[in-house]
Motif scaffolding. Structure first.
Motif, short mmCIF file in Angstrom:
data_model
loop_
_atom_site.label_atom_id
_atom_site.label_comp_id
_atom_site.label_asym_id
_atom_site.label_seq_id
_atom_site.Cartn_x
_atom_site.Cartn_y
_atom_site.Cartn_z
N GLU A 82 -27.70 -129.23 -24.88
CA GLU A 82 -28.63 -129.78 -25.87
C GLU A 82 -29.07 -131.18 -25.49
OE1 GLU A 82 -26.39 -129.43 -29.44
OE2 GLU A 82 -26.99 -127.35 -29.83
N ARG A 83 -28.13 -131.96 -24.95
CA ARG A 83 -28.47 -133.30 -24.49
C ARG A 83 -29.44 -133.23 -23.32
NH1 ARG A 83 -23.53 -135.59 -25.04
NH2 ARG A 83 -22.86 -135.29 -22.89
N GLN A 84 -29.20 -132.25 -22.44
CA GLN A 84 -30.08 -132.06 -21.30
C GLN A 84 -31.47 -131.61 -21.76
OE1 GLN A 84 -29.40 -132.98 -18.40
NE2 GLN A 84 -30.94 -132.08 -17.07
N GLN A 85 -31.50 -130.79 -22.81
CA GLN A 85 -32.77 -130.34 -23.36
C GLN A 85 -33.59 -131.52 -23.86
OE1 GLN A 85 -32.67 -128.36 -27.18
NE2 GLN A 85 -34.23 -126.88 -26.54
N SER A 86 -32.94 -132.46 -24.53
CA SER A 86 -33.63 -133.66 -25.02
C SER A 86 -34.17 -134.48 -23.85
CB SER A 86 -32.66 -134.52 -25.85
OG SER A 86 -32.22 -133.81 -26.99
N ALA A 87 -33.37 -134.56 -22.78
CA ALA A 87 -33.82 -135.30 -21.59
C ALA A 87 -35.04 -134.64 -20.96
CB ALA A 87 -32.68 -135.40 -20.58
N VAL A 88 -35.04 -133.30 -20.92
CA VAL A 88 -36.18 -132.56 -20.35
C VAL A 88 -37.43 -132.80 -21.20
CG1 VAL A 88 -37.11 -130.25 -19.94
CG2 VAL A 88 -34.79 -130.80 -19.22
N LYS A 89 -37.27 -132.78 -22.53
CA LYS A 89 -38.41 -133.02 -23.41
C LYS A 89 -39.00 -134.41 -23.18
CE LYS A 89 -37.19 -129.89 -27.20
NZ LYS A 89 -36.77 -129.79 -28.64
N GLU A 90 -38.12 -135.40 -22.98
CA GLU A 90 -38.58 -136.76 -22.72
C GLU A 90 -39.31 -136.84 -21.38
OE1 GLU A 90 -39.44 -140.67 -23.22
OE2 GLU A 90 -38.64 -139.25 -24.70
N ARG A 91 -38.79 -136.09 -20.39
CA ARG A 91 -39.45 -136.07 -19.09
C ARG A 91 -40.83 -135.44 -19.20
NH1 ARG A 91 -36.48 -132.96 -14.31
NH2 ARG A 91 -34.79 -134.31 -15.03
N LEU A 95 -44.33 -137.06 -18.19
CA LEU A 95 -45.22 -136.40 -17.23
C LEU A 95 -46.61 -136.20 -17.82
CD1 LEU A 95 -42.81 -133.78 -15.61
CD2 LEU A 95 -43.82 -135.78 -14.52
N ARG A 96 -46.67 -135.85 -19.12
CA ARG A 96 -47.97 -135.69 -19.77
C ARG A 96 -48.72 -137.02 -19.79
NH1 ARG A 96 -46.12 -131.85 -24.87
NH2 ARG A 96 -46.29 -129.85 -23.77
N LYS A 97 -47.98 -138.09 -20.05
CA LYS A 97 -48.59 -139.42 -20.05
C LYS A 97 -49.09 -139.77 -18.66
CE LYS A 97 -47.57 -144.21 -21.35
NZ LYS A 97 -46.54 -145.14 -21.88
N ALA A 99 -49.94 -137.60 -16.33
CA ALA A 99 -51.07 -136.73 -16.03
C ALA A 99 -52.35 -137.26 -16.65
CB ALA A 99 -50.79 -135.31 -16.52
N LYS A 100 -52.24 -137.77 -17.88
CA LYS A 100 -53.41 -138.34 -18.56
C LYS A 100 -53.90 -139.59 -17.83
CE LYS A 100 -54.94 -140.01 -23.09
NZ LYS A 100 -54.51 -140.28 -24.49
N SER A 101 -52.94 -140.41 -17.39
CA SER A 101 -53.29 -141.63 -16.66
C SER A 101 -53.94 -141.29 -15.32
CB SER A 101 -52.03 -142.48 -16.43
OG SER A 101 -52.34 -143.63 -15.69
N LEU A 102 -53.40 -140.27 -14.64
CA LEU A 102 -53.98 -139.85 -13.36
C LEU A 102 -55.40 -139.34 -13.54
CD1 LEU A 102 -50.96 -138.06 -11.65
CD2 LEU A 102 -52.25 -139.99 -10.72
#
Length: 267
Positions: A82-91, A95-97, A99-102
């Motif tokens: 579950e902790r790893q899931q939260s880390a993946v969501k943050e990643r 990444l979305r941020k 991608a938007k910047s790119l």
């Protein structure tokens, strides 16, 4: 206890893979027979093996899986996941941020390349001496607007041309750039804390750039290439004359800014 063959059937991992995971410290057997070398596993290894299979299906590198399993002592495996899931969501959020910047950067670069086709040709011309009121400082370039405002208030109707910035550095400085904000004057007029002097003329290489100031580097590159081809030696300071830019109240569209780059060269 499960033999390595039995664990292989239960997890659908080959015996070779299980041995490799043992060597890598991912799935260490509960017991290894010292005589035969046979490996034996308990039920906890079955759960761990299933987690490894699952994470590998998500293309997690073995190093991350190993680190994840190593932290199992901090809580049960589901809590760790579950902790790893939260880390993946943050990643994913990062990444979305990114991608938007790119996307914005790519769009601006394409537009800049188009604008680069709109610059006037590099030319050589003779600059006449000009009387200016000026303030020379060391600081951030972003402060030059404040200096131009001060010059404008000091000289008012005596101003006789477009503002210009003189660059004395041979390289980029972020916080301590050496530059001079200037306003051409119709007549000599004293002002406290402001120098009034004649800016010398001479032969220069110039180019008019249309577009935002952060794209001026493309225009400078053309000027420098022109001078290198002719083996011209640049003189300091170089000049930027702001033919059309932001007003005191309305900033206007940066796409329409016009800046003339002037680099004096040795005769």
């Amino acid at each position: 206890m499960f033999s390595i063959g039995e664990l292989s059937k239960l997890t659908q991992l080959s015996v070779k893979t299980l041995r490799f995971y043992h060597e890598e410290g991912l799935l260490v057997p509960a017991f290894v027979d010292p005589d035969s070398g046979y490996r034996y596993y308990d039920e906890s290894h079955l759960e761990t093996a299933r987690v490894i299979v699952y994470l590998r299906s998500l293309e997690f590198p073995l190093s991350e899986i190993k680190e994840l399993l190593r932290s199992e002592g901090e809580g049960d495996l589901l809590t760790i996941l579950e902790r790893q899931q939260s880390a993946v969501k943050e990643r994913i959020k990062q990444l979305r941020k990114a991608a938007k910047s790119l996307q914005q950067f790519i769009s601006e670069e394409r537009e800049a390349q188009t604008m680069a086709q709109n610059v006037d040709n590099v030319q050589e011309r003779l600059l006449e001496p000009v009387l200016v009121g000026s303030i020379r400082v060391k600081g951030r370039y972003s402060d030059c607007g404040r200096l131009f405002g001060r010059l404008g208030r000091a000289f008012g109707r005596a101003i006789g041309g477009c503002p210009m910035l003189l660059h004395y550095d041979h390289e980029y400085h972020e916080d301590d750039a050496d530059y001079e904000a200037c306003m051409p004057l119709r007549r000599k007029q004293e002002a406290d804390g402001i120098a009034v002097r004649e800016l010398p003329g001479g032969r220069c290489v110039s180019l008019v750039h249309r577009g935002p100031y952060d794209q001026l580097g493309r225009a400078y590159a053309k000027v420098f290439e022109y001078m290198k081809q002719r083996k011209y030696q640049p003189l300091t300071p170089s000049r930027e004359v702001y033919l059309k830019g932001p007003g005191m109240i309305f900033k206007g569209n940066p796409k329409n800014y016009l800046t003339e780059i002037q680099v004096l060269v040795e005769e």
